[in-house]
Design a protein around this motif. Sequence first.
Motif, PDB file in Angstrom:
ATOM      1  N   ASP A 146       0.796  -1.228   0.000  1.00 43.36           N
ATOM      2  CA  ASP A 146       0.000   0.000   0.000  1.00 43.36           C
ATOM      3  C   ASP A 146       0.827   1.276   0.000  1.00 43.36           C
ATOM      4  N   MET A 147       2.125   1.187  -0.226  1.00 42.51           N
ATOM      5  CA  MET A 147       2.920   2.401  -0.348  1.00 42.51           C
ATOM      6  C   MET A 147       2.796   2.961  -1.762  1.00 42.51           C
ATOM      7  N   PRO A 148       2.613   4.287  -1.896  1.00 47.22           N
ATOM      8  CA  PRO A 148       2.511   4.887  -3.234  1.00 47.22           C
ATOM      9  C   PRO A 148       3.854   4.907  -3.954  1.00 47.22           C
ATOM     10  N   VAL A 149       3.778   4.852  -5.281  1.00 46.27           N
ATOM     11  CA  VAL A 149       4.974   4.869  -6.125  1.00 46.27           C
ATOM     12  C   VAL A 149       4.832   6.012  -7.120  1.00 46.27           C
ATOM     13  N   VAL A 150       5.879   6.823  -7.246  1.00 45.17           N
ATOM     14  CA  VAL A 150       5.813   8.023  -8.076  1.00 45.17           C
ATOM     15  C   VAL A 150       7.098   8.182  -8.891  1.00 45.17           C
ATOM     16  N   THR A 151       7.046   9.116  -9.822  1.00 43.83           N
ATOM     17  CA  THR A 151       8.227   9.654 -10.495  1.00 43.83           C
ATOM     18  C   THR A 151       8.130  11.170 -10.406  1.00 43.83           C
ATOM     19  N   LEU A 264       9.248   3.840 -18.432  1.00 49.44           N
ATOM     20  CA  LEU A 264       9.454   3.797 -16.985  1.00 49.44           C
ATOM     21  C   LEU A 264      10.674   2.940 -16.651  1.00 49.44           C
ATOM     22  N   GLU A 265      11.688   3.549 -16.027  1.00 50.58           N
ATOM     23  CA  GLU A 265      12.910   2.820 -15.676  1.00 50.58           C
ATOM     24  C   GLU A 265      13.246   2.923 -14.190  1.00 50.58           C
ATOM     25  N   GLU A 266      13.123   4.112 -13.606  1.00 50.41           N
ATOM     26  CA  GLU A 266      13.366   4.307 -12.177  1.00 50.41           C
ATOM     27  C   GLU A 266      12.137   4.940 -11.542  1.00 50.41           C
ATOM     28  N   VAL A 267      11.874   4.572 -10.300  1.00 48.28           N
ATOM     29  CA  VAL A 267      10.705   5.110  -9.582  1.00 48.28           C
ATOM     30  C   VAL A 267      11.099   5.423  -8.142  1.00 48.28           C
ATOM     31  N   PHE A 268      10.241   6.200  -7.491  1.00 49.54           N
ATOM     32  CA  PHE A 268      10.343   6.467  -6.067  1.00 49.54           C
ATOM     33  C   PHE A 268       9.208   5.742  -5.344  1.00 49.54           C
ATOM     34  N   VAL A 269       9.538   5.072  -4.261  1.00 47.26           N
ATOM     35  CA  VAL A 269       8.519   4.549  -3.364  1.00 47.26           C
ATOM     36  C   VAL A 269       8.465   5.474  -2.151  1.00 47.26           C
ATOM     37  N   ILE A 270       7.293   6.046  -1.887  1.00 51.29           N
ATOM     38  CA  ILE A 270       7.136   6.927  -0.731  1.00 51.29           C
ATOM     39  C   ILE A 270       6.909   6.039   0.497  1.00 51.29           C
ATOM     40  N   ILE A 271       7.939   5.923   1.328  1.00 51.85           N
ATOM     41  CA  ILE A 271       7.830   5.058   2.501  1.00 51.85           C
ATOM     42  C   ILE A 271       7.317   5.827   3.727  1.00 51.85           C
ATOM     43  N   HIS A 272       7.356   7.154   3.629  1.00 51.09           N
ATOM     44  CA  HIS A 272       6.817   7.952   4.739  1.00 51.09           C
ATOM     45  C   HIS A 272       6.462   9.338   4.226  1.00 51.09           C
ATOM     46  N   SER A 273       5.304   9.862   4.689  1.00 52.98           N
ATOM     47  CA  SER A 273       4.864  11.198   4.308  1.00 52.98           C
ATOM     48  C   SER A 273       4.565  12.002   5.564  1.00 52.98           C
ATOM     49  N   ARG A 274       5.065  13.215   5.600  1.00 54.59           N
ATOM     50  CA  ARG A 274       4.803  14.101   6.720  1.00 54.59           C
ATOM     51  C   ARG A 274       3.656  15.065   6.432  1.00 54.59           C
ATOM     52  N   GLU A 275       2.971  14.842   5.301  1.00 56.42           N
ATOM     53  CA  GLU A 275       1.815  15.662   4.981  1.00 56.42           C
ATOM     54  C   GLU A 275       0.591  15.161   5.726  1.00 56.42           C
ATOM     55  N   PRO A 276      -0.268  16.064   6.227  1.00 54.31           N
ATOM     56  CA  PRO A 276      -1.515  15.607   6.849  1.00 54.31           C
ATOM     57  C   PRO A 276      -2.423  14.983   5.804  1.00 54.31           C
ATOM     58  N   ILE A 277      -3.075  13.880   6.166  1.00 55.33           N
ATOM     59  CA  ILE A 277      -3.968  13.183   5.251  1.00 55.33           C
ATOM     60  C   ILE A 277      -5.375  13.732   5.412  1.00 55.33           C
ATOM     61  N   PRO A 278      -5.956  14.273   4.351  1.00 58.71           N
ATOM     62  CA  PRO A 278      -7.320  14.794   4.470  1.00 58.71           C
ATOM     63  C   PRO A 278      -8.315  13.666   4.700  1.00 58.71           C
ATOM     64  N   THR A 279      -9.296  13.960   5.483  1.00 57.43           N
ATOM     65  CA  THR A 279     -10.335  12.957   5.753  1.00 57.43           C
ATOM     66  C   THR A 279     -11.691  13.531   5.380  1.00 57.43           C
ATOM     67  N   LEU A 280     -12.615  12.634   5.142  1.00 56.66           N
ATOM     68  CA  LEU A 280     -13.952  13.040   4.775  1.00 56.66           C
ATOM     69  C   LEU A 280     -14.933  12.188   5.558  1.00 56.66           C
ATOM     70  N   PRO A 281     -15.914  12.788   6.228  1.00 53.99           N
ATOM     71  CA  PRO A 281     -16.880  11.984   6.977  1.00 53.99           C
ATOM     72  C   PRO A 281     -17.551  10.970   6.061  1.00 53.99           C
ATOM     73  N   PRO A 282     -17.655   9.711   6.492  1.00 52.10           N
ATOM     74  CA  PRO A 282     -18.243   8.676   5.643  1.00 52.10           C
ATOM     75  C   PRO A 282     -19.660   8.990   5.202  1.00 52.10           C
ATOM     76  N   GLN A 283     -20.405   9.773   5.997  1.00 49.72           N
ATOM     77  CA  GLN A 283     -21.800  10.011   5.656  1.00 49.72           C
ATOM     78  C   GLN A 283     -21.973  11.057   4.560  1.00 49.72           C
ATOM     79  N   VAL A 284     -20.891  11.789   4.209  1.00 54.12           N
ATOM     80  CA  VAL A 284     -21.001  12.818   3.191  1.00 54.12           C
ATOM     81  C   VAL A 284     -20.954  12.163   1.820  1.00 54.12           C
TER      82      VAL A 284
END
Length: 308
Positions: A146-151, A264-284
């Motif tokens: 479940d870790m994101p992968v980016v370039t 695609l030859e090289e990628v970054f795996v984000i193993i840790h993020s210091r950004e706050p994760i936005p949340t959304l109430p499930p009922q919305v």
Amino acid sequence: MRFLGKKTVILVVAVFTILLLAGSFAHGKIQFAFIDRVVTTILSPFEYAFSTVGMSLRQITTATGEIFTVYRENQALKAEVDNYRQNNLDMTEIMAENDRLKVMLDYKQGTRQFDFVTAMVVARDPGTWTSVIIINKGTNDGVTKDMPVVTPKGLVGTVIQSYPTTAKIQLILDPRSAVGALNQRSDSRVAGIVEGNGTNHNAPRLVNLARDADIVPGDTVVTSGFGGIYPKGLAVGEVLDVVNDEGGLLKYAVLKPAVDFDKLEEVFVIIHSREPIPTLPPQVKSATDQNTPSKQAGGTGTKGVTVP
């Protein structure tokens, strides 16, 4: 008969020569000049023939040696050219890799909120209905599911399986993938889900859009951050077309991915993020979600919240 004729001629010449020599000795030294002229006249054709043959043999030998010398030099030059060609290919490859790594380094230095693991793509899933790559980093390097992968250009996908030294990455092109995303345009901010397109492999779609949603070709789609897997603001793609679903209240946008997956030859795996994760109430939920099944804003088989 021809052989006997030659022997006769030789015998006559020999006898004549002996007689001349005998006559010369009988009359003294005065006749030696005459004998010398006669002998020279008789023998000169033979000397010329022997000299010509010897010179021809020497020329043939010299030419043969020169041919072998040229052949060896030619082989050495071919090997040198092949070596230069290979060195040129190696240098070109090194320069191309250096350019890619420089871009990645600049991206890494400009995104201090992420901790990355740099990995190389070592294989691709040959399946027709899947879009999976394998990288050369795994749990030994801190890469887990479940870790994101980016370039530097944008979002690639997410880790779906991790092993000690390798990991499988599900691309956003995979029809089983689902990424919470939104229109980056400030006066729109329309949200939806990016999923792989089974009919057009290289054109994922932003789905679950209301028929009156403000999204047009040329808009940029980025990750919304909902679902807890992908950080917010990662480039996903550009809107190429907007299509209304037949007989429904929804539409979808066809995207051009921000990442060139064919290169695609090289990628970054984000193993840790210091950004706050936005949340959304499930009922919305939006009004359209009441009539359509929701899709989770995350990777396949991962938890997430419904994107309006």
